[in-house]
Design a protein around this motif. Structure first.
Motif, mmCIF file in Angstrom:
data_model
loop_
_atom_site.group_PDB
_atom_site.id
_atom_site.type_symbol
_atom_site.label_atom_id
_atom_site.label_comp_id
_atom_site.label_asym_id
_atom_site.label_seq_id
_atom_site.Cartn_x
_atom_site.Cartn_y
_atom_site.Cartn_z
ATOM 1 N N PRO A 274 0.916 -1.088 0.046
ATOM 2 C CA PRO A 274 -0.062 -0.063 0.130
ATOM 3 C C PRO A 274 0.826 1.251 0.070
ATOM 4 O O PRO A 274 2.043 1.013 0.462
ATOM 5 C CB PRO A 274 -0.699 -0.112 1.337
ATOM 6 N N LEU A 275 0.523 2.214 -0.312
ATOM 7 C CA LEU A 275 0.812 3.555 -0.528
ATOM 8 C C LEU A 275 1.096 4.109 1.156
ATOM 9 O O LEU A 275 0.448 4.089 1.717
ATOM 10 C CB LEU A 275 0.036 4.593 -1.308
ATOM 11 N N GLY A 276 2.150 4.790 1.092
ATOM 12 C CA GLY A 276 2.668 5.525 2.270
ATOM 13 C C GLY A 276 3.658 4.564 3.255
ATOM 14 O O GLY A 276 3.967 5.047 4.288
ATOM 15 N N THR A 277 4.015 3.445 2.848
ATOM 16 C CA THR A 277 5.057 2.408 3.406
ATOM 17 C C THR A 277 6.137 2.984 3.074
ATOM 18 O O THR A 277 7.547 2.733 4.080
ATOM 19 C CB THR A 277 4.824 1.100 3.118
ATOM 20 N N GLY A 278 6.677 3.638 1.776
ATOM 21 C CA GLY A 278 8.078 3.842 1.539
ATOM 22 C C GLY A 278 8.740 2.571 0.760
ATOM 23 O O GLY A 278 10.008 2.912 0.717
ATOM 24 N N VAL A 279 8.274 1.675 0.990
ATOM 25 C CA VAL A 279 8.809 0.298 0.473
ATOM 26 C C VAL A 279 9.266 0.518 -1.171
ATOM 27 O O VAL A 279 10.143 0.050 -1.590
ATOM 28 C CB VAL A 279 8.118 -0.825 1.024
ATOM 29 N N GLY A 280 7.995 0.684 -1.635
ATOM 30 C CA GLY A 280 7.995 0.694 -3.297
ATOM 31 C C GLY A 280 7.812 -0.669 -3.833
ATOM 32 O O GLY A 280 7.264 -1.536 -3.148
ATOM 33 N N GLY A 281 8.599 -1.094 -5.071
ATOM 34 C CA GLY A 281 8.427 -2.390 -5.528
ATOM 35 C C GLY A 281 7.328 -2.696 -6.526
ATOM 36 O O GLY A 281 6.795 -3.881 -6.428
ATOM 37 N N TYR A 282 6.698 -1.591 -6.904
ATOM 38 C CA TYR A 282 5.635 -1.617 -8.007
ATOM 39 C C TYR A 282 6.051 -2.078 -9.265
ATOM 40 O O TYR A 282 6.946 -1.578 -9.867
ATOM 41 C CB TYR A 282 4.735 -0.266 -7.989
ATOM 42 N N GLU A 283 5.219 -3.033 -9.964
ATOM 43 C CA GLU A 283 5.514 -3.446 -11.292
ATOM 44 C C GLU A 283 4.419 -3.220 -12.142
ATOM 45 O O GLU A 283 3.308 -3.193 -11.824
ATOM 46 C CB GLU A 283 5.662 -5.112 -11.124
ATOM 47 N N LEU A 284 4.611 -3.158 -13.413
ATOM 48 C CA LEU A 284 4.036 -2.938 -14.671
ATOM 49 C C LEU A 284 3.636 -4.073 -15.513
ATOM 50 O O LEU A 284 4.551 -5.088 -15.581
ATOM 51 C CB LEU A 284 4.608 -1.781 -15.611
ATOM 52 N N VAL A 285 2.372 -4.341 -15.674
ATOM 53 C CA VAL A 285 1.980 -5.402 -16.736
ATOM 54 C C VAL A 285 1.148 -4.853 -17.908
ATOM 55 O O VAL A 285 0.194 -3.835 -17.459
ATOM 56 C CB VAL A 285 1.243 -6.333 -16.061
ATOM 57 N N THR A 286 1.523 -5.176 -19.028
ATOM 58 C CA THR A 286 0.710 -4.752 -20.193
ATOM 59 C C THR A 286 -0.037 -5.617 -20.889
ATOM 60 O O THR A 286 0.283 -6.646 -21.073
ATOM 61 C CB THR A 286 1.551 -3.742 -21.054
ATOM 62 N N ARG A 287 -1.426 -5.364 -21.316
ATOM 63 C CA ARG A 287 -2.077 -6.258 -22.101
ATOM 64 C C ARG A 287 -2.808 -5.568 -23.170
ATOM 65 O O ARG A 287 -3.065 -4.214 -23.179
ATOM 66 C CB ARG A 287 -3.072 -7.157 -21.076
ATOM 67 N N THR A 288 -3.388 -6.390 -24.105
ATOM 68 C CA THR A 288 -4.202 -5.745 -25.113
ATOM 69 C C THR A 288 -5.585 -5.217 -24.758
ATOM 70 O O THR A 288 -6.244 -6.026 -23.640
ATOM 71 C CB THR A 288 -4.473 -6.745 -26.440
ATOM 72 N N LEU A 289 -6.199 -4.214 -25.378
ATOM 73 C CA LEU A 289 -7.606 -3.811 -24.871
ATOM 74 C C LEU A 289 -8.261 -3.333 -26.202
ATOM 75 O O LEU A 289 -7.739 -2.344 -26.759
ATOM 76 C CB LEU A 289 -7.382 -2.828 -23.815
ATOM 77 N N SER A 290 -9.243 -4.051 -26.473
ATOM 78 C CA SER A 290 -10.182 -3.762 -27.602
ATOM 79 C C SER A 290 -11.291 -2.920 -27.374
ATOM 80 O O SER A 290 -11.699 -2.795 -26.180
ATOM 81 C CB SER A 290 -10.610 -5.157 -28.288
ATOM 82 N N PRO A 291 -12.099 -2.184 -28.365
ATOM 83 C CA PRO A 291 -13.067 -1.270 -28.075
ATOM 84 C C PRO A 291 -14.382 -2.180 -27.504
ATOM 85 O O PRO A 291 -15.251 -1.871 -27.165
ATOM 86 C CB PRO A 291 -13.195 -0.813 -29.468
ATOM 87 N N GLU A 292 -14.374 -3.386 -27.908
ATOM 88 C CA GLU A 292 -15.350 -4.348 -27.426
ATOM 89 C C GLU A 292 -15.191 -4.778 -25.943
ATOM 90 O O GLU A 292 -16.269 -5.197 -25.375
ATOM 91 C CB GLU A 292 -15.485 -5.642 -28.054
ATOM 92 N N GLU A 293 -14.223 -4.236 -25.327
ATOM 93 C CA GLU A 293 -13.800 -4.715 -23.784
ATOM 94 C C GLU A 293 -14.108 -3.657 -23.008
ATOM 95 O O GLU A 293 -13.871 -2.430 -23.265
ATOM 96 C CB GLU A 293 -12.527 -5.299 -23.661
ATOM 97 N N THR A 294 -14.629 -3.888 -21.600
ATOM 98 C CA THR A 294 -14.739 -2.885 -20.854
ATOM 99 C C THR A 294 -13.926 -3.102 -19.556
ATOM 100 O O THR A 294 -14.221 -4.115 -18.827
ATOM 101 C CB THR A 294 -16.278 -2.672 -20.256
ATOM 102 N N LEU A 295 -13.068 -2.098 -18.969
ATOM 103 C CA LEU A 295 -12.357 -2.150 -17.800
ATOM 104 C C LEU A 295 -13.130 -1.684 -16.506
ATOM 105 O O LEU A 295 -14.055 -0.682 -16.815
ATOM 106 C CB LEU A 295 -11.348 -1.294 -17.779
ATOM 107 N N LEU A 296 -13.134 -2.561 -15.303
ATOM 108 C CA LEU A 296 -13.885 -2.209 -14.489
ATOM 109 C C LEU A 296 -12.886 -2.032 -12.996
ATOM 110 O O LEU A 296 -12.438 -3.152 -12.851
ATOM 111 C CB LEU A 296 -14.974 -2.991 -13.897
#
Length: 414
Positions: free
Chosen positions: A326-348
């Protein structure tokens, strides 16, 4: 119902003072168990009816009555009754209803006695509900038989005063909750504008019951080259402090995101800034950078639940996003993941209030969301409304913040 008003306290307590203190001790445990004013009024009449009378009622004044000034023509609302309803009807000169009015107008208790049926003498007592200089309404108690003894009168007055103090607490709580709710609504009413190539819908629903509103929030940051950063976070705790911290997180994130860093580096800087400040509550957060031109979504998480993705057929899945602290710990260590997203799909994107249920494992709660089958072809607004309805979000045990986004399909070239 009213059968116990002649009983003495247990253990041989005989004096009037000890008897009154015994009654007050029970009142402290019986009246004001919640911050709901109607429940407090019901507890008052139940307590008094069991102890000193055959019937009791509470009539409340409108909430805009400013002080303890006598009220000559009150607009009373009966909010609680206990015991024999027939004894609360009109009887005696001017009617029984006139006694509460007199008590309020004169600013002190009123007692009366009458024999309306010619068979049984009836006694009535009205006590203004007055606490800390504010008048809330009046307590009416009625019984058949002997006049009220000094002990009965003393216990009734003490219970009425106790209830009035709790009514004050309940109203201040309601006012504070309303203030925090209006603050949070104001803070969430103007999220940043996404790029026109993204359809967006958001909702914030405060928890029901007695829980104070919390630190749930969402945001969108418009970036270069048609991209948009979607943000959803949850500051730990509830109340005014959580709402203030939520605004601080939101402001810091807007500033950091304007540098157009990748989402995981935005989280890293935000975590470091909050940890250095040291005065903010921890928070969870999920970021999604949507690039409609490339048809991609880049996701990173700081202790937050994973987003869901609903396809063209209305079926759902949970996205696999590496979860950092969680934010505020100062530990960091966040990772990124990327995926495809089409106009037919909805992110929630959503906070835990949408899915969590008491005494249920979070995996079961998340599976319920992912298992929804939504109407194919629904707009983003309709899809979001359907999710909230299907999960009964309006009766959630915690605040709910939800953001739905979909790439807008480009018009066909002519």
């Amino acid at each position: 119902m009213g059968g116990g008003h002649a009983a003495d306290p247990p253990y041989g307590v005989g004096s009037e003072v000890s008897s009154t203190l015994y009654g007050l001790d029970n009142a402290l445990e019986s009246i004001g168990t919640t911050l709901d004013e109607r429940i407090t009024c019901q507890e008052l009449v139940d307590y008094i009816c069991d102890l000193v009378c055959d019937a009791a009622a509470v009539d409340l004044l409108p909430k805009d009555i400013p002080s303890m000034s006598p009220v000559s023509d009150p607009d009373l609302e009966r909010v609680a009754t206990a015991g024999r309803a027939d004894l609360l009807g009109a009887w005696g000169e001017g009617g029984l209803r006139s006694l509460p009015v007199r008590a309020l107008a004169e600013g002190h208790p009123i007692t009366a006695s009458a024999d309306p049926s010619g068979q049984a003498q009836r006694q009535a007592m009205t006590v203004p509900l007055l606490g800390h200089g504010r008048l809330y309404g009046v307590l009416l108690v009625v019984r058949e038989g002997a006049v009220f003894a000094d002990r009965d009168t003393a216990v009734t007055h003490l219970a009425a005063r106790l209830a009035a103090v709790h009514l004050g607490h309940a109203r201040r709580y309601t006012d504070m909750r309303g203030t925090v709710y209006r603050l949070q609504r104001a803070l969430l009413s103007e999220p940043g504008r996404p790029h026109p190539n993204l359809d967006l819908a958001t909702r914030y629903l405060p928890a029901g019951g007695g829980t104070l509103v919390g630190g749930d929030w969402f945001e969108t940051v418009r970036l270069h080259f048609g991209r948009t950063l979607l943000v959803l976070g949850d500051v730990m705790g509830h109340g005014l402090d959580a709402a203030v911290d939520m605004n601080a997180y939101r402001s810091m994130l807007r500033y950091i995101a304007s540098t157009d860093l990748p989402p995981h580096r935005v989280l890293r800087r935000l975590d470091a800034a909050v940890a250095e400040d040291g005065s903010r509550r921890p928070a969870t957060c999920v970021l999604v950078q949507v690039d409609p031109a490339r048809g991609t979504a880049s996701l990173t998480s700081a202790g937050h639940l994973p987003p869901a993705l609903f396809g063209a057929e209305g079926t759902g899945e949970l996205l696999d996003v590496p979860v950092g602290p969680p934010l505020g710990t100062g530990v960091g260590g966040y990772e990124l993941v990327t995926r495809t997203l089409s106009p037919e799909e909805t992110l929630l994107l959503f906070t835990d209030g949408l899915v969590e249920r008491r005494e249920e494992h979070i995996d079961v709660s998340l599976a319920r969301l992912a298992g929804l089958r939504l109407r194919p072809g629904a707009s983003v607004e309709d899809l979001l409304a359907d999710v909230l309805a299907r999960l009964d979000a309006r009766h959630a045990e915690d605040d709910v913040a939800v953001l739905a986004a979909r790439i807008r399909r480009r018009p066909a070239a002519v």
